[in-house]
Design a protein around this motif. Structure first.
Motif, PDB file in Angstrom:
ATOM      1  N   TYR A  82       5.547 -59.490 -26.010  1.00 32.22           N
ATOM      2  CA  TYR A  82       5.605 -58.630 -27.186  1.00 32.22           C
ATOM      3  C   TYR A  82       7.046 -58.168 -27.396  1.00 32.22           C
ATOM      4  O   TYR A  82       7.664 -57.621 -26.485  1.00 32.22           O
ATOM      5  N   PHE A  83       7.559 -58.398 -28.606  1.00 32.65           N
ATOM      6  CA  PHE A  83       8.918 -58.028 -28.981  1.00 32.65           C
ATOM      7  C   PHE A  83       8.907 -56.698 -29.728  1.00 32.65           C
ATOM      8  O   PHE A  83       8.078 -56.510 -30.625  1.00 32.65           O
ATOM      9  N   PRO A  84       9.851 -55.801 -29.421  1.00 33.14           N
ATOM     10  CA  PRO A  84       9.946 -54.589 -30.231  1.00 33.14           C
ATOM     11  C   PRO A  84      10.207 -54.960 -31.698  1.00 33.14           C
ATOM     12  O   PRO A  84      11.026 -55.840 -31.988  1.00 33.14           O
ATOM     13  N   ARG A  85       9.507 -54.316 -32.590  1.00 31.93           N
ATOM     14  CA  ARG A  85       9.652 -54.608 -34.020  1.00 31.93           C
ATOM     15  C   ARG A  85      11.110 -54.459 -34.465  1.00 31.93           C
ATOM     16  O   ARG A  85      11.588 -55.224 -35.297  1.00 31.93           O
ATOM     17  N   ASP A  86      11.819 -53.495 -33.911  1.00 33.14           N
ATOM     18  CA  ASP A  86      13.214 -53.281 -34.289  1.00 33.14           C
ATOM     19  C   ASP A  86      14.127 -54.461 -33.931  1.00 33.14           C
ATOM     20  O   ASP A  86      15.232 -54.554 -34.456  1.00 33.14           O
ATOM     21  N   ASP A  87      13.682 -55.326 -33.038  1.00 38.14           N
ATOM     22  CA  ASP A  87      14.487 -56.475 -32.624  1.00 38.14           C
ATOM     23  C   ASP A  87      14.077 -57.769 -33.322  1.00 38.14           C
ATOM     24  O   ASP A  87      14.541 -58.852 -32.961  1.00 38.14           O
ATOM     25  N   ILE A  88      13.204 -57.687 -34.319  1.00 40.07           N
ATOM     26  CA  ILE A  88      12.732 -58.844 -35.076  1.00 40.07           C
ATOM     27  C   ILE A  88      13.290 -58.793 -36.495  1.00 40.07           C
ATOM     28  O   ILE A  88      13.309 -57.727 -37.110  1.00 40.07           O
ATOM     29  N   ALA A  89      13.720 -59.939 -37.008  1.00 37.40           N
ATOM     30  CA  ALA A  89      14.171 -60.034 -38.406  1.00 37.40           C
ATOM     31  C   ALA A  89      12.921 -60.069 -39.282  1.00 37.40           C
ATOM     32  O   ALA A  89      12.377 -61.133 -39.584  1.00 37.40           O
ATOM     33  N   MET A  90      12.458 -58.894 -39.664  1.00 38.02           N
ATOM     34  CA  MET A  90      11.193 -58.769 -40.387  1.00 38.02           C
ATOM     35  C   MET A  90      11.228 -59.455 -41.756  1.00 38.02           C
ATOM     36  O   MET A  90      10.174 -59.708 -42.337  1.00 38.02           O
ATOM     37  N   ALA A  91      12.396 -59.791 -42.274  1.00 40.75           N
ATOM     38  CA  ALA A  91      12.492 -60.494 -43.559  1.00 40.75           C
ATOM     39  C   ALA A  91      11.817 -61.857 -43.501  1.00 40.75           C
ATOM     40  O   ALA A  91      11.401 -62.391 -44.536  1.00 40.75           O
ATOM     41  N   PHE A  92      11.671 -62.424 -42.305  1.00 42.24           N
ATOM     42  CA  PHE A  92      11.014 -63.721 -42.139  1.00 42.24           C
ATOM     43  C   PHE A  92       9.488 -63.598 -42.065  1.00 42.24           C
ATOM     44  O   PHE A  92       8.780 -64.601 -42.123  1.00 42.24           O
ATOM     45  N   LEU A  93       8.981 -62.387 -41.872  1.00 38.66           N
ATOM     46  CA  LEU A  93       7.549 -62.177 -41.674  1.00 38.66           C
ATOM     47  C   LEU A  93       6.924 -61.498 -42.886  1.00 38.66           C
ATOM     48  O   LEU A  93       7.447 -60.506 -43.381  1.00 38.66           O
ATOM     49  N   ASP A  94       5.813 -62.053 -43.340  1.00 33.61           N
ATOM     50  CA  ASP A  94       5.063 -61.472 -44.448  1.00 33.61           C
ATOM     51  C   ASP A  94       3.701 -61.029 -43.932  1.00 33.61           C
ATOM     52  O   ASP A  94       2.980 -61.831 -43.328  1.00 33.61           O
ATOM     53  N   PRO A  95       3.319 -59.778 -44.163  1.00 34.86           N
ATOM     54  CA  PRO A  95       1.986 -59.341 -43.737  1.00 34.86           C
ATOM     55  C   PRO A  95       0.905 -60.190 -44.411  1.00 34.86           C
ATOM     56  O   PRO A  95       1.034 -60.545 -45.578  1.00 34.86           O
ATOM     57  N   SER A  96      -0.109 -60.551 -43.649  1.00 35.61           N
ATOM     58  CA  SER A  96      -1.239 -61.288 -44.221  1.00 35.61           C
ATOM     59  C   SER A  96      -2.443 -60.348 -44.292  1.00 35.61           C
ATOM     60  O   SER A  96      -2.393 -59.229 -43.805  1.00 35.61           O
TER      61      SER A  96
END
Length: 113
Positions: free
Chosen positions: A42-56
């Motif tokens: 599990y990666f901390p959300r702050d360390d993920i480039a959330m621009a690549f992820l879209d909520p489904s």
């Protein structure tokens, strides 16, 4: 803790990649060990480039962790549907995974570097 789940800090640096792009890198990952399943990083959300992820719209419920929300990953050439998930409000005994995201698609690479 739930009787069959152990969460521990992962050592070193962890990277997640998809479609040739680095989605995240962290030294603060957690590893969740659950009886009968492969370990999950599990990666901390702050360390993920959330621009690549879209909520489904996909959700699932685990009796030990609670309700998971899913994300699709946008790469240059494709969408990886429901390739990541997060427990926004996990059960108290696994609360450490709140604000973290896990990845589980064969086209997503999670590695210890």
């Amino acid at each position: 803790m739930s009787g069959n789940i152990i969460i521990e800090a992962a050592t070193g640096t962890w990277v997640v990649r998809a479609g040739g792009a680095v989605l995240g890198e962290t030294q603060n990952a957690l590893i969740l060990h659950e009886d009968g399943y492969e370990d999950v990083v599990y990666f901390p959300r702050d360390d993920i480039a959330m621009a690549f992820l879209d909520p489904s719209d996909t959700t699932t419920t685990c009796p030990h962790k609670g309700e998971a929300s899913y994300f699709s990953i946008q790469t240059k050439s494709m969408t990886l549907a429901d390739a990541a998930w997060s427990y926004e409000t996990p059960r108290d005994d696994v609360a450490r995974i709140a604000e973290h995201i896990a990845f589980g698609d064969e086209k997503v690479t999670v590695e210890h570097v």
